[in-house]
Design an enzyme around this catalytic site. Structure first.
Site, PDB file in Angstrom:
ATOM      1  N   PHE A 195     -45.228  21.234   6.116  1.00 15.96           N
ATOM      2  CA  PHE A 195     -45.337  19.780   6.293  1.00 15.96           C
ATOM      3  C   PHE A 195     -46.706  19.486   6.893  1.00 15.96           C
ATOM      4  O   PHE A 195     -46.948  19.732   8.074  1.00 15.96           O
ATOM      5  CB  PHE A 195     -44.211  19.238   7.176  1.00 15.96           C
ATOM      6  CG  PHE A 195     -44.172  17.732   7.202  1.00 15.96           C
ATOM      7  CD1 PHE A 195     -44.042  17.003   6.026  1.00 15.96           C
ATOM      8  CD2 PHE A 195     -44.299  17.034   8.396  1.00 15.96           C
ATOM      9  CE1 PHE A 195     -44.028  15.610   6.032  1.00 15.96           C
ATOM     10  CE2 PHE A 195     -44.279  15.647   8.422  1.00 15.96           C
ATOM     11  CZ  PHE A 195     -44.140  14.943   7.232  1.00 15.96           C
ATOM     12  N   VAL A 225     -39.486  17.303   2.530  1.00 13.56           N
ATOM     13  CA  VAL A 225     -38.139  17.029   2.031  1.00 13.56           C
ATOM     14  C   VAL A 225     -38.242  16.046   0.865  1.00 13.56           C
ATOM     15  O   VAL A 225     -37.570  16.177  -0.162  1.00 13.56           O
ATOM     16  CB  VAL A 225     -37.250  16.459   3.157  1.00 13.56           C
ATOM     17  CG1 VAL A 225     -35.882  16.070   2.619  1.00 13.56           C
ATOM     18  CG2 VAL A 225     -37.118  17.467   4.294  1.00 13.56           C
ATOM     19  N   GLN A 226     -39.135  15.053   1.012  1.00 11.26           N
ATOM     20  CA  GLN A 226     -39.289  14.029  -0.024  1.00 11.26           C
ATOM     21  C   GLN A 226     -39.611  14.662  -1.373  1.00 11.26           C
ATOM     22  O   GLN A 226     -39.005  14.327  -2.399  1.00 11.26           O
ATOM     23  CB  GLN A 226     -40.432  13.061   0.364  1.00 11.26           C
ATOM     24  CG  GLN A 226     -40.140  12.082   1.479  1.00 11.26           C
ATOM     25  CD  GLN A 226     -40.425  12.586   2.882  1.00 11.26           C
ATOM     26  OE1 GLN A 226     -40.345  13.789   3.156  1.00 11.26           O
ATOM     27  NE2 GLN A 226     -40.735  11.681   3.795  1.00 11.26           N
ATOM     28  N   HIS A 268     -33.829  19.746  12.252  1.00 13.07           N
ATOM     29  CA  HIS A 268     -35.020  20.407  12.798  1.00 13.07           C
ATOM     30  C   HIS A 268     -34.674  21.682  13.565  1.00 13.07           C
ATOM     31  O   HIS A 268     -33.713  21.709  14.341  1.00 13.07           O
ATOM     32  CB  HIS A 268     -35.766  19.453  13.739  1.00 13.07           C
ATOM     33  CG  HIS A 268     -36.156  18.157  13.090  1.00 13.07           C
ATOM     34  ND1 HIS A 268     -36.985  18.096  11.998  1.00 13.07           N
ATOM     35  CD2 HIS A 268     -35.824  16.874  13.368  1.00 13.07           C
ATOM     36  CE1 HIS A 268     -37.157  16.827  11.647  1.00 13.07           C
ATOM     37  NE2 HIS A 268     -36.445  16.069  12.462  1.00 13.07           N
ATOM     38  N   ASN A 283     -33.080  15.989   7.801  1.00 16.37           N
ATOM     39  CA  ASN A 283     -33.967  17.124   8.082  1.00 16.37           C
ATOM     40  C   ASN A 283     -33.518  17.696   9.418  1.00 16.37           C
ATOM     41  O   ASN A 283     -33.810  17.149  10.476  1.00 16.37           O
ATOM     42  CB  ASN A 283     -35.418  16.628   8.132  1.00 16.37           C
ATOM     43  CG  ASN A 283     -36.415  17.763   8.216  1.00 16.37           C
ATOM     44  OD1 ASN A 283     -36.030  18.933   8.248  1.00 16.37           O
ATOM     45  ND2 ASN A 283     -37.694  17.428   8.257  1.00 16.37           N
ATOM     46  N   THR A 339       0.847  -1.205   0.000  1.00 19.02           N
ATOM     47  CA  THR A 339       0.000   0.000   0.000  1.00 19.02           C
ATOM     48  C   THR A 339       0.876   1.246   0.000  1.00 19.02           C
ATOM     49  O   THR A 339       0.476   2.297  -0.484  1.00 19.02           O
ATOM     50  CB  THR A 339      -0.978   0.008   1.197  1.00 19.02           C
ATOM     51  OG1 THR A 339      -0.268   0.205   2.405  1.00 19.02           O
ATOM     52  CG2 THR A 339      -1.800  -1.260   1.264  1.00 19.02           C
ATOM     53  N   ASP A 340       2.085   1.108   0.517  1.00 19.70           N
ATOM     54  CA  ASP A 340       3.036   2.235   0.465  1.00 19.70           C
ATOM     55  C   ASP A 340       3.391   2.576  -0.988  1.00 19.70           C
ATOM     56  O   ASP A 340       3.489   3.751  -1.354  1.00 19.70           O
ATOM     57  CB  ASP A 340       4.294   1.885   1.253  1.00 19.70           C
ATOM     58  CG  ASP A 340       5.186   3.094   1.432  1.00 19.70           C
ATOM     59  OD1 ASP A 340       4.737   4.064   2.086  1.00 19.70           O
ATOM     60  OD2 ASP A 340       6.300   3.094   0.879  1.00 19.70           O
TER      61      ASP A 340
HETATM   62  O1  LIG Z   1     -40.326  16.940   5.127  1.00 20.50           O
HETATM   63  C1  LIG Z   1     -40.559  16.166   6.066  1.00 20.50           C
HETATM   64  N1  LIG Z   1     -40.703  14.824   5.832  1.00 20.50           N
HETATM   65  C2  LIG Z   1     -40.973  13.912   6.811  1.00 20.50           C
HETATM   66  O2  LIG Z   1     -41.089  12.678   6.542  1.00 20.50           O
HETATM   67  C3  LIG Z   1     -41.095  14.404   8.122  1.00 20.50           C
HETATM   68  N2  LIG Z   1     -41.331  13.804   9.327  1.00 20.50           N
HETATM   69  C4  LIG Z   1     -41.322  14.782  10.264  1.00 20.50           C
HETATM   70  O3  LIG Z   1     -41.483  14.598  11.499  1.00 20.50           O
HETATM   71  N3  LIG Z   1     -41.095  15.999   9.697  1.00 20.50           N
HETATM   72  C5  LIG Z   1     -40.940  15.794   8.356  1.00 20.50           C
HETATM   73  N4  LIG Z   1     -40.672  16.635   7.339  1.00 20.50           N
END
Ligand SMILES: O=c1[nH]c(=O)c2[nH]c(=O)[nH]c2[nH]1
Length: 310
Positions: free
Chosen positions: A169, A241-242, A270, A268, A61-62
């Site tokens: 959300f 977010v999804q 928070h 995410n 590896t050297d």
């Molecule tokens: O955009 C989000 N997706 C989630 O699946 C989720 N679950 C949650 O508690 N907050 C959020 N926010």
């Protein structure tokens, strides 16, 4: 030795090889820098080094570390992490007949030119963020060392973003475990971890490497991936977010013909509105239009998905 145990898989190499390459353009009086953290692993006819303590098949590896530095000095592709990784994988497989596959990971650190009097400086740079451009390259010479199969996956990580509105959300499952209130307006923050895969290609040798830049335009793809991510993040009226994630991945694939698949992992992060009603201050007026938030270090959501070209 046990008779009912066999070596099922083996791969080895050097990780965390750190290098900075200066590329001088004396004519233009300009210099470029590329700072990389490189990992190079190989597979091949190496089993006996594990099973019989036979080091005669082991490229140390050297030595691999030295090959990385040597190619960093001589490779015409050093400013492109993708092309450099392909060059490195191709080189090591063509040099050592018994090595069949190479796996290269490169993390490119951020050095942006300092602007002086409105002009980008010729040789001074600033680390303006933790974000890294990353690439993972697999080179497979199992079938033919003159026709190596190459797969490139690039991406970015540690790109921290936050928006103070334009995110909601609502309408999620409500049952006896639900304490979260529905919000039409919230803070959204994430550290983007993105990877995108290019079509597999065949490479004959170093001579073919440059042509791949024309085919895939790795640098352009990297800029487009970053822009797609940031612009969708900023402008999407996010339902979750999804939903924002899928829009980012869709735009990235649509804008880059060579990309077949895009994958995001988005924590995410928070920010929780502080409830001040107990001491008589109205921070959260329904439906939770808060102004003071507490950032939660943990836990965070984690939303992951891949989108692929159909
Ligand atoms: O955009 C989000 N997706 C989630 O699946 C989720 N679950 C949650 O508690 N907050 C959020 N926010």
């Amino acid at each position: 030795m046990s008779t009912n145990v066999r070596l099922a898989a083996a791969r080895y190499g050097k990780s965390n090889v750190r290098l900075l390459r200066v590329v001088r353009d004396d004519g233009a009086g300009r210099q470029e820098v590329a700072e990389y953290v490189v990992q190079l692993l190989v597979e091949g006819e190496i089993d006996t080094s594990f099973t019989e303590a036979d080091n005669s098949c082991v490229v140390a590896t050297d030595s691999m570390k030295n090959i990385i530095y040597a190619l960093a000095k001589t490779s015409p592709h050093i400013l492109s992490p993708e092309l450099f990784a392909i060059h490195l994988g191709t080189f090591i497989l063509q040099k050592y007949a018994h090595l069949k596959k190479a796996f290269i990971d490169i993390e490119k650190l951020k050095w942006t030119r300092i602007v002086v009097d409105g002009k980008p400086h010729a040789h001074s740079f600033i680390r303006d963020g933790d974000e890294k451009h990353v690439t993972h390259v697999e080179v497979d010479g199992t079938a033919d060392k003159q026709k190596l199969a190459v797969k490139v996956t690039s991406g970015l990580k540690d790109l921290l973003v936050l928006k103070s509105t334009g995110s909601a959300f609502e309408n999620f499952v409500r049952d006896e475990y639900t304490t979260l209130v529905e919000v039409s307006d919230r803070i959204l923050s994430t550290a983007v971890d993105l990877s995108y895969e290019f079509q597999a290609v065949q490479v004959g040798g170093e001579g073919d490497v440059a042509a791949l830049e024309g085919k895939f335009q790795f640098d352009k793809a990297s800029k487009s991936a970053r822009a797609a991510t940031l612009e969708i993040f900023a402008t999407d009226e996010s339902a979750s977010v999804q939903a924002s994630l899928f829009k980012m991945a869709t735009r990235l694939i649509e804008e880059n013909a060579g990309v077949t698949r895009a994958s995001y992992a988005l924590p995410n992060k928070h920010y929780v509105p502080v409830d001040m009603k107990y001491f008589g201050v109205e921070n959260m007026s329904p439906p939770v239009k808060a102004e003071v938030f507490c950032p939660l270090l943990a836990p965070s959501g984690l939303i992951t998905a891949s989108a692929s070209r159909v």
